[in-house]
Design a protein around this motif. Structure first.
Motif, PDB file in Angstrom:
ATOM      1  N   LYS A 150      -8.974   8.522 -56.924  1.00 42.49           N
ATOM      2  CA  LYS A 150      -8.209   9.043 -58.051  1.00 42.49           C
ATOM      3  C   LYS A 150      -7.802   7.899 -58.967  1.00 42.49           C
ATOM      4  CE  LYS A 150      -6.303  13.000 -55.512  1.00 42.49           C
ATOM      5  NZ  LYS A 150      -5.066  13.696 -55.081  1.00 42.49           N
ATOM      6  N   ASN A 151      -7.738   8.204 -60.267  1.00 41.76           N
ATOM      7  CA  ASN A 151      -7.385   7.219 -61.284  1.00 41.76           C
ATOM      8  C   ASN A 151      -8.236   5.966 -61.144  1.00 41.76           C
ATOM      9  OD1 ASN A 151      -5.971   6.213 -63.504  1.00 41.76           O
ATOM     10  ND2 ASN A 151      -4.424   5.232 -62.221  1.00 41.76           N
TER      11      ASN A 151
ATOM     12  N   GLY B 102      -8.365   1.839 -64.550  1.00 40.26           N
ATOM     13  CA  GLY B 102      -7.855   3.198 -64.704  1.00 40.26           C
ATOM     14  C   GLY B 102      -8.912   4.147 -65.227  1.00 40.26           C
TER      15      GLY B 102
END
Length: 314
Positions: free
Chosen positions: A228-229, A274
């Motif tokens: 995630k991210n 990110g």
């Protein structure tokens, strides 16, 4: 060819040292044993299916603790499906009734004999893999700066310690062997193919290269769907939507190898950008491009307003 090499008209190939070749032999044999163990686990699943036992649909790995307990009970043949279903771990997702239903099959003596032999073979392969891991750790402990480089590569999302070790064993610690990161990518087989005709570039498969290195890089790329991210996961999803999962995996494998090259060259840990890095970067460039287009049309936007919009987009 030898004459051209002596007078400097032919670039020498990358020839690993004796210790690097020994590490490669151990690592590649370990990979072969892991693949063989996976095939043997698939054979276990096939025997269960032929006996009409469907626990494979409830347990992701029939070789884990719960699966092993159930398989041992099936081999002995002394317990009922209801009793076998209670042997699973307490944290299993499905109910005992579902396991009881999946365990009701037609197991005969041949099935039990084959399952017993297959589980024994799996245990033997696992023991050999553990021995090879110990041998690799012993040799690696004697190589200066290897563990530090291993930690650098292990910091990349999707790259576990075993994958990082395989990557280091295949490419080595000295990145000066490769003039640029493009040379490393081409040698590894993850660089795009080059097919030009009449001044036009046409689609082409990736180049041939080190198949062991390419396999572990592509495997690391496929494992990113759980992150995630993550910038690399966002790249994978973005390319997958346009060109499919296979090409997306090779593209991300190329990116991972480039990151490995720069981490080993600069001696730095991986810094996560990110998931929104590309979109934000594209947004800023679009704002600046539109400002220039409006200026050409005679509409001048104050620099303070442009800077404010750029700051808000970060």
């Amino acid at each position: 060819m030898a004459t051209l090499l002596r007078i400097g008209l032919l670039k020498p190939s990358f020839v690993p040292s004796r210790r690097e070749r020994e590490l490669r032999d151990l690592s590649r044999y370990r990979l072969a044993l892991v693949q063989e163990r996976s095939q043997e686990i698939q054979r276990v699943q096939k025997i269960l299916e032929s006996a009409n036992i469907k626990i494979g649909s409830l347990i992701s790995d029939v070789n884990n603790m719960s699966g092993r307990l159930m398989l041992q009970a099936i081999i002995k043949g002394k317990l009922t499906p209801e009793e076998i279903s209670t042997l699973g771990h307490a944290n299993l997702k499905h109910s005992p009734e579902e396991y009881t239903k999946a365990l009701k099959g037609r197991v005969n003596a041949v099935h039990q004999r084959l399952l017993s032999m297959q589980l024994t073979h799996i245990d033997e392969l696992t023991q050999r893999i553990v021995e090879l891991d110990n041998d690799l750790e012993t040799i690696i402990a004697q190589i200066p700066n290897f563990k530090e480089a291993l930690e650098l590569i292990d910091s990349i999302p999707g790259v576990g310690r075993q994958s990082a070790m395989t990557i280091l064993i295949e490419i080595g610690l000295d990145m000066s062997r490769f003039p640029t990161v493009k040379h490393l990518a081409a040698w590894s087989g993850v660089a795009p193919g080059n097919r030009e005709s009449a001044g036009k570039n046409k689609p082409e498969k990736s180049r041939k290269g080190n198949k062991y290195l390419k396999a572990v890089l592509v495997q690391a790329a496929h494992s990113l769907h759980r992150k995630k991210n993550c910038h690399l996961r966002e790249q994978y999803q973005r390319i997958k939507a346009r060109r499919g999962s296979k090409k997306a995996a090779v593209a991300v494998a190329h990116t991972i190898l480039r990151i490995v090259f720069y981490l080993l060259t600069r001696k730095e840990m991986y810094q996560e950008l990110g998931a929104n890095y590309v979109s934000e970067k594209t947004k800023n460039s679009q704002i600046q491009r539109y400002v220039k287009e409006l200026a050409k049309l005679g509409l001048v936007i104050p620099n303070a307003l442009v800077d404010q919009q750029l700051a808000n987009s970060v």
